[in-house]
Design a protein around this motif. Structure first.
Motif, PDB file in Angstrom:
ATOM      1  N   GLU A  99      95.087   7.238  38.009  1.00  0.00           N
ATOM      2  CA  GLU A  99      96.529   7.283  38.280  1.00  0.00           C
ATOM      3  C   GLU A  99      97.130   8.440  37.488  1.00  0.00           C
ATOM      4  OE1 GLU A  99     100.470   4.356  38.193  1.00  0.00           O
ATOM      5  OE2 GLU A  99      98.455   3.556  37.828  1.00  0.00           O
ATOM      6  N   GLU A 100      98.017   9.167  38.111  1.00  0.00           N
ATOM      7  CA  GLU A 100      98.587  10.366  37.491  1.00  0.00           C
ATOM      8  C   GLU A 100      99.875  10.011  36.743  1.00  0.00           C
ATOM      9  OE1 GLU A 100     100.507  13.900  39.667  1.00  0.00           O
ATOM     10  OE2 GLU A 100      98.382  14.492  39.421  1.00  0.00           O
ATOM     11  N   TYR A 101      99.941  10.521  35.486  1.00  0.00           N
ATOM     12  CA  TYR A 101     101.111  10.286  34.643  1.00  0.00           C
ATOM     13  C   TYR A 101     101.664  11.637  34.180  1.00  0.00           C
ATOM     14  CZ  TYR A 101      99.611   5.401  34.306  1.00  0.00           C
ATOM     15  OH  TYR A 101      99.254   4.113  34.588  1.00  0.00           O
ATOM     16  N   THR A 102     103.015  11.691  34.053  1.00  0.00           N
ATOM     17  CA  THR A 102     103.690  12.886  33.540  1.00  0.00           C
ATOM     18  C   THR A 102     104.407  12.514  32.248  1.00  0.00           C
ATOM     19  OG1 THR A 102     103.986  13.793  35.762  1.00  0.00           O
ATOM     20  CG2 THR A 102     105.407  14.674  34.013  1.00  0.00           C
ATOM     21  N   TYR A 103     104.207  13.354  31.216  1.00  0.00           N
ATOM     22  CA  TYR A 103     104.772  13.064  29.902  1.00  0.00           C
ATOM     23  C   TYR A 103     105.553  14.273  29.393  1.00  0.00           C
ATOM     24  CZ  TYR A 103     101.101   9.478  29.941  1.00  0.00           C
ATOM     25  OH  TYR A 103     100.285   8.446  30.276  1.00  0.00           O
ATOM     26  N   THR A 104     106.546  13.968  28.513  1.00  0.00           N
ATOM     27  CA  THR A 104     107.194  15.007  27.704  1.00  0.00           C
ATOM     28  C   THR A 104     106.492  14.984  26.352  1.00  0.00           C
ATOM     29  OG1 THR A 104     109.310  14.756  28.833  1.00  0.00           O
ATOM     30  CG2 THR A 104     109.337  15.775  26.643  1.00  0.00           C
ATOM     31  N   GLU A 105     105.768  16.058  26.049  1.00  0.00           N
ATOM     32  CA  GLU A 105     104.884  16.075  24.876  1.00  0.00           C
ATOM     33  C   GLU A 105     105.434  17.010  23.811  1.00  0.00           C
ATOM     34  OE1 GLU A 105     100.326  16.103  25.047  1.00  0.00           O
ATOM     35  OE2 GLU A 105     100.821  18.182  24.496  1.00  0.00           O
ATOM     36  N   VAL A 106     105.587  16.455  22.583  1.00  0.00           N
ATOM     37  CA  VAL A 106     105.976  17.250  21.422  1.00  0.00           C
ATOM     38  C   VAL A 106     104.710  17.523  20.623  1.00  0.00           C
ATOM     39  CG1 VAL A 106     107.410  17.387  19.365  1.00  0.00           C
ATOM     40  CG2 VAL A 106     108.240  16.148  21.379  1.00  0.00           C
ATOM     41  N   SER A 107     104.363  18.802  20.464  1.00  0.00           N
ATOM     42  CA  SER A 107     103.149  19.191  19.755  1.00  0.00           C
ATOM     43  C   SER A 107     103.521  19.639  18.351  1.00  0.00           C
ATOM     44  CB  SER A 107     102.443  20.320  20.507  1.00  0.00           C
ATOM     45  OG  SER A 107     101.266  20.703  19.840  1.00  0.00           O
ATOM     46  N   ILE A 108     102.972  18.918  17.318  1.00  0.00           N
ATOM     47  CA  ILE A 108     103.348  19.157  15.923  1.00  0.00           C
ATOM     48  C   ILE A 108     102.095  19.547  15.141  1.00  0.00           C
ATOM     49  CG2 ILE A 108     104.446  18.182  13.882  1.00  0.00           C
ATOM     50  CD1 ILE A 108     105.666  16.039  15.744  1.00  0.00           C
ATOM     51  N   PRO A 109     101.857  20.822  14.877  1.00  0.00           N
ATOM     52  CA  PRO A 109     100.704  21.224  14.058  1.00  0.00           C
ATOM     53  C   PRO A 109     100.940  20.860  12.594  1.00  0.00           C
ATOM     54  CG  PRO A 109     101.508  23.045  15.426  1.00  0.00           C
ATOM     55  CD  PRO A 109     102.575  22.000  15.430  1.00  0.00           C
ATOM     56  N   MET A 110      99.854  20.420  11.907  1.00  0.00           N
ATOM     57  CA  MET A 110      99.915  20.091  10.477  1.00  0.00           C
ATOM     58  C   MET A 110      98.639  20.632   9.838  1.00  0.00           C
ATOM     59  SD  MET A 110     101.329  16.154  10.683  1.00  0.00           S
ATOM     60  CE  MET A 110     101.505  16.034   8.911  1.00  0.00           C
ATOM     61  N   THR A 111      98.770  21.814   9.240  1.00  0.00           N
ATOM     62  CA  THR A 111      97.590  22.457   8.655  1.00  0.00           C
ATOM     63  C   THR A 111      97.387  22.094   7.195  1.00  0.00           C
ATOM     64  OG1 THR A 111      98.925  24.418   8.196  1.00  0.00           O
ATOM     65  CG2 THR A 111      97.699  24.386  10.267  1.00  0.00           C
ATOM     66  N   ASN A 112      98.443  21.703   6.501  1.00  0.00           N
ATOM     67  CA  ASN A 112      98.311  21.339   5.085  1.00  0.00           C
ATOM     68  C   ASN A 112      98.289  19.817   4.978  1.00  0.00           C
ATOM     69  OD1 ASN A 112      98.203  21.218   2.345  1.00  0.00           O
ATOM     70  ND2 ASN A 112     100.289  21.979   1.983  1.00  0.00           N
ATOM     71  N   MET A 113      97.072  19.282   4.968  1.00  0.00           N
ATOM     72  CA  MET A 113      96.920  17.826   4.949  1.00  0.00           C
ATOM     73  C   MET A 113      96.384  17.320   3.616  1.00  0.00           C
ATOM     74  SD  MET A 113      97.876  16.439   7.793  1.00  0.00           S
ATOM     75  CE  MET A 113      97.026  14.879   7.725  1.00  0.00           C
ATOM     76  N   ASN A 114      96.439  18.155   2.578  1.00  0.00           N
ATOM     77  CA  ASN A 114      95.898  17.731   1.285  1.00  0.00           C
ATOM     78  C   ASN A 114      96.872  18.111   0.175  1.00  0.00           C
ATOM     79  OD1 ASN A 114      94.095  16.588  -0.518  1.00  0.00           O
ATOM     80  ND2 ASN A 114      92.874  18.449  -0.725  1.00  0.00           N
ATOM     81  N   THR A 115      98.029  17.448   0.185  1.00  0.00           N
ATOM     82  CA  THR A 115      99.042  17.737  -0.833  1.00  0.00           C
ATOM     83  C   THR A 115      98.833  16.850  -2.051  1.00  0.00           C
ATOM     84  OG1 THR A 115     100.581  16.101   0.051  1.00  0.00           O
ATOM     85  CG2 THR A 115     100.664  18.320   1.005  1.00  0.00           C
TER      86      THR A 115
END
Length: 482
Positions: A99-115
């Motif tokens: 079944e085909e679905y359409t989404y509004t996608e927010v893409s959030i990059p997170m490169t600093n994952m070791n604070t």
């Protein structure tokens, strides 16, 4: 970078994590400390149903900010933040479960994952849940025109260490090490008192200790007491010499065997003899160990097997003496039996001088036919008026073997039945006898009112399927007064 897709109903400020069809609640995703991630948050317009969040609602958003923390205290520093300049919003279409679905996608990059803040919060826990995320959209004047919060993210801690692990030495030896130890062997030292040691054993030593050969710094074993017993006799040298001769006196003495030297002797000495001579063997015994050569090649001459020259070997002349046995009279034979009784035996018809003689077998109600008795006489007086004709087998003789009938044979007997009354019936065959009657009268009267023999001809022929594959035929022949 780890792409993490999750779905959020964004109809309110506090979004709810849902499944791909916005049909039921789901769990917020898990992040891993130190692993770059890209959150792909797909937004629904309503609390249920797959309708995507309208992309037009973000038309005035010119920048984004994403932050994650476990509290709402402005005095503390965020645990994680996104690469805000790289946050994008797009429409995506995907086929899930056909079944085909359409989404509004927010893409959030997170490169600093070791604070440091995240590390302190996690501490030594393997994972922590309760991290919240907040997405804010700004317009051109810097106003916050879109806010969406998502709670209960989980962060997985990392296995870390301040140094390099210390190598643990194995508590076993490898196969190569074991082979090397065996190849090296053991090194031993000896001692008289267990204190002072030397490398070469002497007669006075009472102890030994050992270690692996080549281990100059190796530890010696504890002293081991040597087993000692009574001192043995001093060994003596022994030398063996063998010589050959032509007779028992040592004639033609030689140290080399030949076909002509048929005698042998040996001596044993405690000292070596450089060149043994016949005198050294003066006390030895000469033994003939090789027989004399044969004469010729085995042929026998006439002077041996026919010394009288009559052309006959000696054995043949002895055989000629048997002819004189014919001249000995019967009275001169000793050890002969007093009589020569005959035993039971059979003859072929060609051996019988009087072929008209027929042997008669008499019995009461006989059931067996015999090849050596063509006449069967029933001696039982039948006064019942009924004659029973029944035969169940054929034998060679009375004590002989059972026989059958081949297809090329027809066997015939006369069966004489003694009757004391008129016969008014004849019974032919039974369950044990396959028999047919041929030309049998209905009645057989007595002759002159006296005992009468009624005679039947019995034939046996081969018949497949009959009892024992033999069918008997009964035919009335004649009658006579007993």
């Amino acid at each position: 970078m780890q792409n993490t897709i999750f779905y959020v109903a964004a109809n309110e400020t506090l979004g709810v994590v849902r499944d791909y069809a916005n049909a039921k609640n789901a769990t917020a995703p898990t992040l891993v400390r130190g692993v770059e991630a890209c959150l792909k948050m797909r937004l629904f317009a309503k609390s249920d149903g797959p309708e995507p969040y309208p992309l037009s609602a973000f038309s005035n958003v010119v920048s984004w900010a994403w932050a994650m923390d476990n509290d709402f205290n402005e005095a503390t520093t965020y645990k994680l933040i996104g690469n805000n300049a790289d946050i994008t919003v797009t429409t995506v279409t995907e086929e899930i479960d056909e079944e085909e679905y359409t989404y509004t996608e927010v893409s959030i990059p997170m490169t600093n994952m070791n604070t440091e803040e995240l590390a302190v919060w996690l501490g030594t826990q393997k994972s922590m849940t309760g991290l919240a995320g907040e997405l804010v959209g700004y317009d051109a004047e810097g106003r916050q025109i879109f806010i969406l919060q998502v709670e209960n993210f989980t962060v997985r801690n990392r296995i870390t260490s301040l140094g390099t692990p210390t190598e643990a030495l194995p508590d076993y030896l490898t196969a190569a090490q074991v082979r090397a130890l065996f190849a090296a062997g053991m090194e031993c030292e000896f001692s008289e008192d267990g204190e002072n040691w030397h490398g070469v054993q002497t007669a006075n030593d009472n102890y030994l200790h050992m270690r692996l050969r080549g281990e100059s710094l190796g530890v010696w074993s504890d002293p081991i007491v040597l087993m000692t017993g009574p001192r043995g006799y001093t060994g003596r040298d022994s030398f063996c010499y063998v010589a050959y001769a032509s007779d028992a006196t040592g004639a033609n003495f030689s140290l080399t065997p030949t076909n002509l030297l048929k005698f042998r002797a040996e001596i044993h000495t405690e000292t070596a003899i450089a060149e043994p001579t016949v005198s050294d063997f003066a006390g030895a015994r000469w033994i003939k160990y090789c027989g004399d050569d044969g004469q010729g090649v085995g042929d026998m001459v006439a002077s041996v097997y026919d010394p009288d020259g009559d052309g006959k070997v000696l054995a043949a002349e002895e055989a000629d003496h048997a002819a004189s046995a014919d001249a000995i009279p019967w009275s001169g034979v000793t050890g002969k039996p007093e009589s020569f009784p005959t035993g039971a035996h059979l003859h072929n018809m060609t051996d019988i001088r009087n072929p008209v003689y027929q042997k008669v077998y008499s019995a009461s109600n006989p059931k067996i036919l015999y090849l050596d008795s063509p006449i069967i006489r029933n001696t039982q007086n039948n006064s019942s008026g009924t004659v029973e004709l029944e035969f169940t087998g054929i034998k060679t003789t009375y004590e002989g073997e059972n026989v059958g009938v081949s297809e090329s044979q027809m066997l015939t007997w006369e069966y004489h039945v003694l009757c004391g009354a008129d016969v008014t019936g004849v019974s032919v065959g039974s369950e044990s006898c396959s028999m047919v009657g041929i030309n049998i009268p209905e009645t057989l009267p007595l002759i002159n009112g006296n005992y009468t023999y009624h005679v039947f001809v019995i034939r046996a022929v081969c018949k497949s399927g009959a009892i024992n594959n033999v069918r008997y035929q009964a035919n009335y022949a004649y009658s006579y007064e007993a």
